[in-house]
Design an enzyme around this catalytic site. Sequence first.
Site, PDB file in Angstrom:
ATOM      1  N   GLY A  77     -11.922 -32.926  89.058  1.00  0.00           N
ATOM      2  CA  GLY A  77     -10.504 -33.151  89.291  1.00  0.00           C
ATOM      3  C   GLY A  77      -9.718 -31.921  88.899  1.00  0.00           C
ATOM      4  O   GLY A  77     -10.262 -30.807  88.812  1.00  0.00           O
ATOM      5  N   ASN A  78      -8.420 -32.086  88.653  1.00  0.00           N
ATOM      6  CA  ASN A  78      -7.577 -30.933  88.321  1.00  0.00           C
ATOM      7  C   ASN A  78      -8.101 -30.160  87.117  1.00  0.00           C
ATOM      8  O   ASN A  78      -8.122 -28.928  87.106  1.00  0.00           O
ATOM      9  CB  ASN A  78      -6.149 -31.400  88.037  1.00  0.00           C
ATOM     10  CG  ASN A  78      -5.422 -31.835  89.294  1.00  0.00           C
ATOM     11  OD1 ASN A  78      -5.798 -31.453  90.392  1.00  0.00           O
ATOM     12  ND2 ASN A  78      -4.392 -32.643  89.137  1.00  0.00           N
ATOM     13  N   VAL A  79      -8.535 -30.886  86.081  1.00  0.00           N
ATOM     14  CA  VAL A  79      -9.010 -30.232  84.867  1.00  0.00           C
ATOM     15  C   VAL A  79     -10.428 -29.713  85.052  1.00  0.00           C
ATOM     16  O   VAL A  79     -10.744 -28.551  84.743  1.00  0.00           O
ATOM     17  CB  VAL A  79      -8.934 -31.186  83.667  1.00  0.00           C
ATOM     18  CG1 VAL A  79      -9.517 -30.534  82.415  1.00  0.00           C
ATOM     19  CG2 VAL A  79      -7.486 -31.604  83.406  1.00  0.00           C
ATOM     20  N   LYS A 119       1.207 -44.881  73.223  1.00  0.00           N
ATOM     21  CA  LYS A 119       0.771 -44.930  74.612  1.00  0.00           C
ATOM     22  C   LYS A 119       1.574 -45.990  75.342  1.00  0.00           C
ATOM     23  O   LYS A 119       2.017 -46.982  74.747  1.00  0.00           O
ATOM     24  CB  LYS A 119      -0.715 -45.284  74.707  1.00  0.00           C
ATOM     25  CG  LYS A 119      -1.380 -44.767  75.972  1.00  0.00           C
ATOM     26  CD  LYS A 119      -1.674 -43.278  75.876  1.00  0.00           C
ATOM     27  CE  LYS A 119      -2.466 -42.786  77.078  1.00  0.00           C
ATOM     28  NZ  LYS A 119      -2.835 -41.364  76.938  1.00  0.00           N
ATOM     29  N   GLY A 146     -17.447 -34.006  87.083  1.00  0.00           N
ATOM     30  CA  GLY A 146     -16.072 -34.373  87.426  1.00  0.00           C
ATOM     31  C   GLY A 146     -15.259 -33.137  87.737  1.00  0.00           C
ATOM     32  O   GLY A 146     -15.081 -32.270  86.883  1.00  0.00           O
TER      33      GLY A 146
END
Length: 368
Positions: free
Chosen positions: A182-184, A76, A180
């Site tokens: 968002g995009n996903v 990461k 949630g």
Amino acid sequence: MSASLLEHEQIAIRTGRRSGVPIIIAVHSTVLGPAAGGCRMWRYRRWQDGLEDVLRLSAGMTAKFAAAGLARGGGKTVVALPEEMELGPGQRREVLLDVADAIEALGGIYATGPDVGTGPDDMALMGERTNHVFCKPTALGGSGDSSPHTADGTLAALQAVATGLDGTRSLRGLRLAVVGLGNVGARIAAALAQEGAELVLSDIDPGKQALAEQLGARWEAPEAALTAEVDIVVPAALGGVLTDVTVPALRCRAIAGPANNQLATPEVADLLQARGIEWVPDYVASAGGVIHAVSVELDGLGEDDAHKRVLGIEGTVRDLLADAKRRGVSAAVAAEELVRARLGAAARLGGAARFDAAAQLGGAAPSA
């Protein structure tokens, strides 16, 4: 899975020579193969908070790849922006080039893709300095936005959960709360509506209520959606939502979603098991995006084969839940044991499990 400094193979901390910003890269493991993981650009009160983040997130990537059965290790990147810093376009470019130089200096043992605060266009820019990036725009030969594939993988996980609950992978008629959008999360909600599921939708942005209306779903505040009376809760926003306070208030049979680090502490998994609530470890359910990107850009697979890998999450989750039920342990325990077994088996192979980093990650970097 917990992470400490001594678990990691390499920690690189650099001050960008152009930007002056702290850049931290953690390579947690290369036992299974060269490491991969996203580049997070976020503001922190102290750069040491970014170090804590990168240690935890890189360990999670090792678990994610091992659970998926891929020959990749976990890594990461965290760009620890000061809280007061506002990046202009020129400054952002400098930061990204500094990140690319830091990745290139690792000699090919780690490749990065988008994460919070970065996207495909950023990967293209970093590609000016290193080949060890993925999720570049499709127009540049990359795999592009990972959101559709993360959503597909989560849907596969939900079908496995449905099989465990009712003996059928069909989601029709099941009640699900997606927390949630968002995009996903929005993609998951749309796919679930198409499957015939009954939906409760939520987001901190009240403007997302329009999607709930469009899909014929019930709209709730995030706290209410999390504890709604449903079959499955789908956390799809920030992590840490499952705590010793929220778990007693849950009214669901299972939890599976793409949000990372859903458990406030590892002990929460035991609380969920004690309540009889199935929980799919987030690093298993959320793996679709990185599985697709790595398969296409780093492993050289075609779209069909990459998509099959993503859909393989269903089998992974189904087997984990069955194993956990058979042995009377939580799915979290079963997943951690699976990860350790795969890492242990690769470690025992020794040199046979190692790799030629330059060959597998695209060879030398382009010239500056």
